[in-house]
Each structure stands twice: as C-alpha cells, then as structure tokens.
Motif scaffolding. Sequence first.
Motif, PDB file in Angstrom:
ATOM      1  N   GLU A  29       0.820  -1.201   0.000  1.00 17.83           N
ATOM      2  CA  GLU A  29       0.000   0.000   0.000  1.00 17.83           C
ATOM      3  C   GLU A  29       0.860   1.260   0.000  1.00 17.83           C
ATOM      4  O   GLU A  29       2.018   1.241   0.416  1.00 17.83           O
ATOM      5  N   ASN A  30       0.264   2.345  -0.465  1.00 20.63           N
ATOM      6  CA  ASN A  30       0.892   3.676  -0.444  1.00 20.63           C
ATOM      7  C   ASN A  30       2.204   3.741  -1.216  1.00 20.63           C
ATOM      8  O   ASN A  30       3.181   4.341  -0.771  1.00 20.63           O
ATOM      9  N   VAL A  31       2.209   3.125  -2.385  1.00 21.36           N
ATOM     10  CA  VAL A  31       3.395   3.096  -3.240  1.00 21.36           C
ATOM     11  C   VAL A  31       3.402   4.351  -4.120  1.00 21.36           C
ATOM     12  O   VAL A  31       2.420   4.636  -4.796  1.00 21.36           O
ATOM     13  N   PRO A  32       4.505   5.105  -4.138  1.00 20.35           N
ATOM     14  CA  PRO A  32       4.565   6.279  -5.005  1.00 20.35           C
ATOM     15  C   PRO A  32       4.623   5.854  -6.473  1.00 20.35           C
ATOM     16  O   PRO A  32       5.371   4.950  -6.839  1.00 20.35           O
ATOM     17  N   ALA A  33       3.800   6.500  -7.287  1.00 18.76           N
ATOM     18  CA  ALA A  33       3.743   6.169  -8.715  1.00 18.76           C
ATOM     19  C   ALA A  33       3.217   7.372  -9.485  1.00 18.76           C
ATOM     20  O   ALA A  33       2.654   8.295  -8.910  1.00 18.76           O
ATOM     21  N   ARG A  34       3.394   7.314 -10.785  1.00 10.24           N
ATOM     22  CA  ARG A  34       2.718   8.247 -11.682  1.00 10.24           C
ATOM     23  C   ARG A  34       1.576   7.472 -12.316  1.00 10.24           C
ATOM     24  O   ARG A  34       1.785   6.382 -12.851  1.00 10.24           O
ATOM     25  N   GLU A  35       0.361   8.033 -12.239  1.00  8.82           N
ATOM     26  CA  GLU A  35      -0.813   7.353 -12.770  1.00  8.82           C
ATOM     27  C   GLU A  35      -1.499   8.242 -13.795  1.00  8.82           C
ATOM     28  O   GLU A  35      -1.683   9.437 -13.574  1.00  8.82           O
ATOM     29  N   CYS A  36      -1.891   7.633 -14.917  1.00  8.83           N
ATOM     30  CA  CYS A  36      -2.586   8.362 -15.971  1.00  8.83           C
ATOM     31  C   CYS A  36      -4.026   8.626 -15.549  1.00  8.83           C
ATOM     32  O   CYS A  36      -4.744   7.699 -15.166  1.00  8.83           O
ATOM     33  N   LEU A  37      -4.436   9.879 -15.647  1.00  8.53           N
ATOM     34  CA  LEU A  37      -5.807  10.244 -15.296  1.00  8.53           C
ATOM     35  C   LEU A  37      -6.814   9.725 -16.308  1.00  8.53           C
ATOM     36  O   LEU A  37      -7.996   9.601 -16.006  1.00  8.53           O
ATOM     37  N   GLN A  38      -6.343   9.396 -17.500  1.00  4.12           N
ATOM     38  CA  GLN A  38      -7.256   8.956 -18.557  1.00  4.12           C
ATOM     39  C   GLN A  38      -7.425   7.439 -18.599  1.00  4.12           C
ATOM     40  O   GLN A  38      -8.534   6.932 -18.589  1.00  4.12           O
ATOM     41  N   CYS A  39      -6.321   6.704 -18.643  1.00  9.06           N
ATOM     42  CA  CYS A  39      -6.421   5.250 -18.808  1.00  9.06           C
ATOM     43  C   CYS A  39      -6.019   4.444 -17.566  1.00  9.06           C
ATOM     44  O   CYS A  39      -6.232   3.241 -17.511  1.00  9.06           O
ATOM     45  N   GLY A  40      -5.409   5.087 -16.567  1.00 12.08           N
ATOM     46  CA  GLY A  40      -5.045   4.398 -15.335  1.00 12.08           C
ATOM     47  C   GLY A  40      -3.688   3.719 -15.346  1.00 12.08           C
ATOM     48  O   GLY A  40      -3.306   3.094 -14.352  1.00 12.08           O
ATOM     49  N   GLU A  41      -2.954   3.809 -16.454  1.00 13.59           N
ATOM     50  CA  GLU A  41      -1.604   3.223 -16.523  1.00 13.59           C
ATOM     51  C   GLU A  41      -0.749   3.801 -15.396  1.00 13.59           C
ATOM     52  O   GLU A  41      -0.815   4.987 -15.087  1.00 13.59           O
ATOM     53  N   LYS A  42       0.081   2.934 -14.769  1.00 15.61           N
ATOM     54  CA  LYS A  42       0.933   3.370 -13.670  1.00 15.61           C
ATOM     55  C   LYS A  42       2.399   3.185 -14.033  1.00 15.61           C
ATOM     56  O   LYS A  42       2.768   2.193 -14.654  1.00 15.61           O
ATOM     57  N   LEU A  43       3.213   4.141 -13.613  1.00 18.30           N
ATOM     58  CA  LEU A  43       4.660   4.063 -13.794  1.00 18.30           C
ATOM     59  C   LEU A  43       5.326   4.136 -12.434  1.00 18.30           C
ATOM     60  O   LEU A  43       4.958   4.974 -11.599  1.00 18.30           O
ATOM     61  N   TYR A  44       6.318   3.261 -12.218  1.00 22.40           N
ATOM     62  CA  TYR A  44       7.040   3.203 -10.957  1.00 22.40           C
ATOM     63  C   TYR A  44       8.509   3.469 -11.222  1.00 22.40           C
ATOM     64  O   TYR A  44       9.065   3.000 -12.214  1.00 22.40           O
ATOM     65  N   SER A  45       9.167   4.164 -10.306  1.00 19.76           N
ATOM     66  CA  SER A  45      10.604   4.393 -10.463  1.00 19.76           C
ATOM     67  C   SER A  45      11.339   3.077 -10.232  1.00 19.76           C
ATOM     68  O   SER A  45      10.848   2.199  -9.505  1.00 19.76           O
ATOM     69  N   PRO A  46      12.520   2.926 -10.814  1.00 20.58           N
ATOM     70  CA  PRO A  46      13.307   1.712 -10.583  1.00 20.58           C
ATOM     71  C   PRO A  46      13.600   1.496  -9.092  1.00 20.58           C
ATOM     72  O   PRO A  46      13.576   0.368  -8.610  1.00 20.58           O
ATOM     73  N   GLU A  47      13.833   2.578  -8.356  1.00 20.62           N
ATOM     74  CA  GLU A  47      14.118   2.468  -6.923  1.00 20.62           C
ATOM     75  C   GLU A  47      12.906   1.919  -6.163  1.00 20.62           C
ATOM     76  O   GLU A  47      13.067   1.109  -5.250  1.00 20.62           O
ATOM     77  N   THR A  48      11.720   2.337  -6.556  1.00 20.12           N
ATOM     78  CA  THR A  48      10.500   1.852  -5.911  1.00 20.12           C
ATOM     79  C   THR A  48      10.319   0.363  -6.155  1.00 20.12           C
ATOM     80  O   THR A  48      10.043  -0.405  -5.224  1.00 20.12           O
ATOM     81  N   VAL A  49      10.511  -0.070  -7.389  1.00 24.03           N
ATOM     82  CA  VAL A  49      10.364  -1.485  -7.730  1.00 24.03           C
ATOM     83  C   VAL A  49      11.409  -2.323  -6.998  1.00 24.03           C
ATOM     84  O   VAL A  49      11.094  -3.384  -6.458  1.00 24.03           O
ATOM     85  N   GLU A  50      12.637  -1.842  -6.935  1.00 20.71           N
ATOM     86  CA  GLU A  50      13.695  -2.571  -6.230  1.00 20.71           C
ATOM     87  C   GLU A  50      13.375  -2.712  -4.741  1.00 20.71           C
ATOM     88  O   GLU A  50      13.592  -3.769  -4.151  1.00 20.71           O
ATOM     89  N   LYS A  51      12.839  -1.674  -4.147  1.00 18.06           N
ATOM     90  CA  LYS A  51      12.488  -1.713  -2.724  1.00 18.06           C
ATOM     91  C   LYS A  51      11.378  -2.738  -2.469  1.00 18.06           C
ATOM     92  O   LYS A  51      11.433  -3.501  -1.503  1.00 18.06           O
ATOM     93  N   ILE A  52      10.397  -2.777  -3.355  1.00 22.08           N
ATOM     94  CA  ILE A  52       9.304  -3.753  -3.232  1.00 22.08           C
ATOM     95  C   ILE A  52       9.845  -5.165  -3.394  1.00 22.08           C
ATOM     96  O   ILE A  52       9.549  -6.059  -2.594  1.00 22.08           O
TER      97      ILE A  52
END
Length: 76
Positions: A29-52
């Motif tokens: 939960e509460n993962v920082p991401a960029r989310e598209c307001l139109q289609c909902g696509e999410k982008l995560y930084s490499p550091e975030t993915v590595e931490k997960i």
Amino acid sequence: MRCDYCNGLMVEKKVIYTVEFQEHLYIIENVPARECLQCGEKLYSPETVEKIQKAVWEGREPDRIIKTPVFQFASI
C-alpha cells in the motif's frame, strides 16, 4: 508528463501494488507512482520497484495479513 499509451496526463499518486511470488499474493500500500488520469496506466521508479522486490524476496515481516477469497474462473 504524458502517458505513453493514451497521451493522458500523468500525476503523482500513492497507489496499491500487487505482486505474486512463490504462490503468495503480496499487497503493498501507499506506493509512489505516476498514474494516468485517462487510462489508469501506472509508472514506478526503478528504486520503488527494487524496494518492493527486496521486501518480498527477503521475506520481510508484513505490517498486517488479510484473508481473501479465491475463485477459479471455471467455477463461476
């Protein structure tokens, strides 16, 4: 920033990230991401993915555990 898929506006949000590993489903939960307001696509930084990945792969103790039902598609 614009979405690569639909050209919608991407905004910084906290989202829920799920991953399946060794027959377990993990919810982060509460993962920082960029989310598209139109289609909902999410982008995560490499550091975030590595931490997960590190938390899941190393078997970190979860903050809480939930019980959830599972259905096989053929049975519904």
